[in-house]
Motif scaffolding. Sequence first.
Motif, PDB file in Angstrom:
ATOM      1  N   GLY A 186      11.989 -10.021   2.982  1.00  0.00           N
ATOM      2  CA  GLY A 186      11.676 -11.185   3.194  1.00  0.00           C
ATOM      3  C   GLY A 186      12.209 -12.800   2.038  1.00  0.00           C
ATOM      4  N   GLY A 187      12.097 -12.319   0.656  1.00  0.00           N
ATOM      5  CA  GLY A 187      12.599 -13.416  -0.425  1.00  0.00           C
ATOM      6  C   GLY A 187      11.564 -13.658  -1.002  1.00  0.00           C
ATOM      7  N   GLU A 188       9.983 -12.651  -1.038  1.00  0.00           N
ATOM      8  CA  GLU A 188       8.855 -13.589  -1.540  1.00  0.00           C
ATOM      9  C   GLU A 188       9.236 -12.720  -2.208  1.00  0.00           C
ATOM     10  OE1 GLU A 188       7.447 -15.656  -0.975  1.00  0.00           O
ATOM     11  OE2 GLU A 188       7.451 -16.585   0.620  1.00  0.00           O
ATOM     12  N   PRO A 189       8.184 -12.608  -4.335  1.00  0.00           N
ATOM     13  CA  PRO A 189       8.215 -11.881  -5.209  1.00  0.00           C
ATOM     14  C   PRO A 189       6.761 -10.200  -4.067  1.00  0.00           C
ATOM     15  CG  PRO A 189       7.694 -13.798  -5.785  1.00  0.00           C
ATOM     16  CD  PRO A 189       7.555 -13.747  -4.357  1.00  0.00           C
ATOM     17  N   ALA A 190       7.624  -9.480  -4.466  1.00  0.00           N
ATOM     18  CA  ALA A 190       6.469  -8.269  -4.094  1.00  0.00           C
ATOM     19  C   ALA A 190       5.584  -8.504  -4.802  1.00  0.00           C
ATOM     20  CB  ALA A 190       7.682  -7.023  -4.407  1.00  0.00           C
ATOM     21  N   VAL A 191       4.902  -8.058  -4.355  1.00  0.00           N
ATOM     22  CA  VAL A 191       2.971  -8.026  -5.458  1.00  0.00           C
ATOM     23  C   VAL A 191       2.112  -6.495  -5.394  1.00  0.00           C
ATOM     24  CG1 VAL A 191      -0.089  -8.586  -5.457  1.00  0.00           C
ATOM     25  CG2 VAL A 191       2.982 -10.061  -5.004  1.00  0.00           C
ATOM     26  N   LEU A 192       2.212  -5.992  -5.856  1.00  0.00           N
ATOM     27  CA  LEU A 192       1.468  -4.766  -5.918  1.00  0.00           C
ATOM     28  C   LEU A 192      -0.211  -5.047  -5.953  1.00  0.00           C
ATOM     29  CD1 LEU A 192       3.839  -3.041  -8.274  1.00  0.00           C
ATOM     30  CD2 LEU A 192       4.287  -2.980  -6.055  1.00  0.00           C
ATOM     31  N   LEU A 193      -0.563  -4.496  -4.994  1.00  0.00           N
ATOM     32  CA  LEU A 193      -2.253  -4.514  -4.963  1.00  0.00           C
ATOM     33  C   LEU A 193      -2.267  -3.317  -4.990  1.00  0.00           C
ATOM     34  CD1 LEU A 193      -1.919  -6.330  -1.735  1.00  0.00           C
ATOM     35  CD2 LEU A 193      -1.906  -7.426  -4.015  1.00  0.00           C
ATOM     36  N   LEU A 194      -4.390  -3.148  -6.178  1.00  0.00           N
ATOM     37  CA  LEU A 194      -4.794  -2.033  -6.189  1.00  0.00           C
ATOM     38  C   LEU A 194      -5.871  -2.712  -6.493  1.00  0.00           C
ATOM     39  CD1 LEU A 194      -4.725   1.039  -6.919  1.00  0.00           C
ATOM     40  CD2 LEU A 194      -5.194   0.185  -8.898  1.00  0.00           C
ATOM     41  N   SER A 199       4.219   1.144  -6.549  1.00  0.00           N
ATOM     42  CA  SER A 199       4.249   0.662  -7.799  1.00  0.00           C
ATOM     43  C   SER A 199       5.814   0.587  -6.540  1.00  0.00           C
ATOM     44  CB  SER A 199       5.551   1.800  -8.073  1.00  0.00           C
ATOM     45  OG  SER A 199       6.025   0.991  -9.531  1.00  0.00           O
ATOM     46  N   TRP A 200       7.279   0.079  -7.206  1.00  0.00           N
ATOM     47  CA  TRP A 200       8.922  -0.097  -6.462  1.00  0.00           C
ATOM     48  C   TRP A 200       9.860   0.276  -7.060  1.00  0.00           C
ATOM     49  CZ3 TRP A 200       7.943  -3.630  -2.694  1.00  0.00           C
ATOM     50  CH2 TRP A 200       9.402  -4.779  -2.312  1.00  0.00           C
ATOM     51  N   ASN A 201      10.181   0.792  -5.715  1.00  0.00           N
ATOM     52  CA  ASN A 201      11.569   1.411  -6.575  1.00  0.00           C
ATOM     53  C   ASN A 201      12.892   0.965  -5.899  1.00  0.00           C
ATOM     54  OD1 ASN A 201      13.848   4.076  -5.705  1.00  0.00           O
ATOM     55  ND2 ASN A 201      11.549   5.122  -6.752  1.00  0.00           N
ATOM     56  N   VAL A 202      13.228   0.821  -6.941  1.00  0.00           N
ATOM     57  CA  VAL A 202      14.458  -0.189  -7.259  1.00  0.00           C
ATOM     58  C   VAL A 202      15.481   0.425  -6.142  1.00  0.00           C
ATOM     59  CG1 VAL A 202      16.382  -1.094  -8.871  1.00  0.00           C
ATOM     60  CG2 VAL A 202      14.011  -1.058  -9.154  1.00  0.00           C
ATOM     61  N   GLY A 209     -16.162  -3.747  -9.001  1.00  0.00           N
ATOM     62  CA  GLY A 209     -15.081  -2.849  -9.391  1.00  0.00           C
ATOM     63  C   GLY A 209     -13.836  -4.314  -9.633  1.00  0.00           C
ATOM     64  N   TRP A 210     -12.742  -3.548  -8.987  1.00  0.00           N
ATOM     65  CA  TRP A 210     -11.709  -4.771  -8.877  1.00  0.00           C
ATOM     66  C   TRP A 210     -10.535  -4.652  -8.645  1.00  0.00           C
ATOM     67  CZ3 TRP A 210     -13.298  -1.461 -12.634  1.00  0.00           C
ATOM     68  CH2 TRP A 210     -13.248  -1.291 -14.223  1.00  0.00           C
ATOM     69  N   ARG A 211      -9.780  -5.748  -8.209  1.00  0.00           N
ATOM     70  CA  ARG A 211      -8.323  -5.737  -7.284  1.00  0.00           C
ATOM     71  C   ARG A 211      -7.742  -6.069  -8.781  1.00  0.00           C
ATOM     72  NH1 ARG A 211      -8.116  -7.871  -1.435  1.00  0.00           N
ATOM     73  NH2 ARG A 211      -8.197 -10.509  -2.530  1.00  0.00           N
ATOM     74  N   LEU A 212      -6.366  -5.429  -8.421  1.00  0.00           N
ATOM     75  CA  LEU A 212      -5.497  -5.601  -9.475  1.00  0.00           C
ATOM     76  C   LEU A 212      -4.041  -6.195  -9.119  1.00  0.00           C
ATOM     77  CD1 LEU A 212      -6.177  -3.435 -11.934  1.00  0.00           C
ATOM     78  CD2 LEU A 212      -7.383  -5.737 -12.253  1.00  0.00           C
ATOM     79  N   GLU A 213      -3.687  -7.192  -9.508  1.00  0.00           N
ATOM     80  CA  GLU A 213      -2.194  -7.819  -8.238  1.00  0.00           C
ATOM     81  C   GLU A 213      -0.744  -7.705  -9.942  1.00  0.00           C
ATOM     82  OE1 GLU A 213      -4.315 -10.522  -5.738  1.00  0.00           O
ATOM     83  OE2 GLU A 213      -2.371 -11.399  -6.352  1.00  0.00           O
ATOM     84  N   ALA A 214       0.214  -7.122  -9.284  1.00  0.00           N
ATOM     85  CA  ALA A 214       1.372  -7.046 -10.401  1.00  0.00           C
ATOM     86  C   ALA A 214       2.280  -7.430  -9.236  1.00  0.00           C
ATOM     87  CB  ALA A 214       1.527  -5.864 -10.770  1.00  0.00           C
ATOM     88  N   THR A 215       2.569  -9.326 -10.144  1.00  0.00           N
ATOM     89  CA  THR A 215       3.772  -9.615  -9.302  1.00  0.00           C
ATOM     90  C   THR A 215       4.677  -9.100 -10.129  1.00  0.00           C
ATOM     91  OG1 THR A 215       2.685 -11.418  -9.372  1.00  0.00           O
ATOM     92  CG2 THR A 215       4.967 -11.941  -8.159  1.00  0.00           C
ATOM     93  N   GLY A 258      -1.871  -0.932  -2.195  1.00  0.00           N
ATOM     94  CA  GLY A 258      -1.313  -1.899  -1.544  1.00  0.00           C
ATOM     95  C   GLY A 258      -0.041  -2.981  -1.853  1.00  0.00           C
ATOM     96  N   ILE A 259       0.943  -3.288  -0.800  1.00  0.00           N
ATOM     97  CA  ILE A 259       1.948  -4.743  -0.901  1.00  0.00           C
ATOM     98  C   ILE A 259       1.351  -5.856  -0.871  1.00  0.00           C
ATOM     99  CG2 ILE A 259       4.341  -4.424  -1.641  1.00  0.00           C
ATOM    100  CD1 ILE A 259       4.255  -1.561  -2.913  1.00  0.00           C
ATOM    101  N   GLY A 260       1.894  -6.876  -1.112  1.00  0.00           N
ATOM    102  CA  GLY A 260       1.521  -8.207  -0.242  1.00  0.00           C
ATOM    103  C   GLY A 260       2.647  -8.651  -0.633  1.00  0.00           C
TER     104      GLY A 260
END
Lengths: 410, 300
Positions: free
Chosen positions: B75-83, B196-199, B62-68, B97-99
């Motif tokens: 923590g000052g890092e880009p949020a990474v969405l994981l699926l 997702s990420w809620n602004v 299958g897949w692991r997808l990431e969205a930066t 998930g979130i990385g």
Amino acid sequence: MTYQVFCQSFAPGSWKWTSKDAAGVGMQLDAAFRAFAAVVNALPGNASTPLSVVRSHADATANRWGYTWQLGHPVEPAHLWFLTESTTAQGETQSSSSAVFGNALASTFTNSTSNGGYGSYNNSSINSTALAYVDSTLTGATSIGAILLIAQDTTPGKELFCWALKTHGGNDELHRDSCHALYKSPGTTGWNSIAIFPRTSKQFYGQVVLHGYSGNSFGGLPSAIGASIYANGHQLRSGIALGHYEFVLQNQGLFDAPPPLIQLPAPLFIGSTSTRGASTHFGKVTRPDGVMLQLGQRSSDRDVWLWVPAGTSHNQASPWSTPLTLSHWRESNELHFISSLPPGGMQLVSGSADFIRHFPHMSAVGARQHPQQGPLLSGSGGGGGGCSGDGETGGGATRPSTGLLWPRGI
Amino acid sequence: MSSRTLIDISRLGTDTTWPSVAVEVNGYLQNWIAAANTQVSQHQLRIATAPNPDATATDPCGWRLEATLAQLTPGGEPAVLLLEVFLTGTTLQIRPGIGNTEPYVGADTEQGWVYPAGDVVYSNGTWSTTPLPFNAQVGWSLAPGAEYFVFAYSQHRFTNRQAVPLLIARDQVSGHWILAASPPSTSSFDGLRAVSWNVRSGQPSGSRYLLRDGLLTVVRISQPAELVIATTDWSYYEVANEPAQFWEPLILPPDFAAVNISSAAMSYYKAPDGSEWLAIGAHGLLLRTREAGPNGSLLP
């Protein structure tokens, strides 16, 4: 200022709901409603939907208290009432309450002093019973005070009159904070009404009482509230669609012109909360852009809050004042307020397969209309008739050329 | 590549294995991601793990997808969405998930994997590998602001074999990506797994349902298609004292709608306004195949 939030405080023991004292809760509410009605009735958009007062506390002749409002409509006006009928706490159990919301066509009204002064109807509906209500004459409640809070909007198209009676002091179990709002919803002609009674240990039913008057009947509104509210997340939502206006749903038939949806009034957030926090019913959340005030009570079944944007004021004379300066509010936490978008489009299709609008996939007729299956069927020699064209995908489907046997050509 | 496309990849199933289907879908996905990343430059999508064409019946495939996201974590890092969407044997597992690093380094363990909300955890659905016919669609859009990629699958008419293994779409409120999948399950608790990420609240948001009303006897097609945000019920924690939070809704692009019918994959609706809709998955998601109006544009 078209959107205004204001309140009036009543001293402990003196605020009696069961009173026709001009300075009492009932008549102050009546006066505020009449003032609101005068403003919105003057708006061109309300020429055919004027509001008026049919009965108020002033008309009470017995042990029945409340109001009957007339909702104008170009077809026929109607009456909507909220009445309590006892000076004891009501609705604590299913059987003990006589407090009701009711409605009827104005033409069925007999303008008499029967029924405690509120007159009679030959055809009326009681939309909700066993609503808990409290009065300052109730044992144990004589030392608690009350606040009558009103939020109103006289902006054309957004008309809203929402009142809440909030009690303070005394035992927490004495309070029955709730609200009732009369309002216009986008796309509708008549007035809509929502009352929210939170379920608590002393309110047997948590109730959301909905009415939408369409000119000849009050809609029994199928409610999306349950689906809209996430049960255990301390979520309060705005922008909820409450049901359809001018409409009795049929199980079959075509719905070529879906009636407008009645929406929750924009400033209200409803949802579920549980009993914790600094106050069960005087919650406040302060934001840079405004303040959220609790109209209801902490409840797993329909708490209700009011959004008051920064700068909201009122031009009401004393004794009305702003609720923001009251000392009763307690800053709350652990709640989630979700600003939802009201549904922008709603399309209705018959519930059963009619092969005009609704094509279940497991039918030959349905498959023929299907955008992907249809062309396959009509492409075969013996299929007969061919596809209507509506369902074709324009040749864009690129199914694998081998291994593809379903749906079969005929 | 064209702006909007819907492809039917249905098969008989006798000689078709999951890896071959997944690899085929992955080809479309790669093309779409390349275009989407050009178009939405502030948010980068990446296929961290692609389907293995040589996977055996018991290998995960299958897949692991990431969205930066441009959004930074506290923590000052880009949020990474994981699926993660992997079929292993007969189990299709979905993990949102979130990385907080890019690339995400929690690779082989759950350490560092943060679920988007307290109850938006992984979901398992049972996926039959016996040879049955299946219907499947791959659709995508590169319409600016309304981009999406969707892979829907329905194993014949089994109500518990209807899934949307991949749904990547722009949130119509925040503009962030939503990574989601809907497992092959009839449980309403498995309606969806989304991250997702809620602004407005400044934190990840997750969902496990579409917002929909199941109380009517008529078919009700509602737009916009909104995801119910899962929030943590802090009332269980005596000393949590979390501040009240304000959230914007999560909204799918206008090519999606919510319907009050479950287990209706492949059903087709022609709404009174002229729009036409194909049901995908088992939990009320509709994909628009024709826009409203007498001359509404038709997909593809």
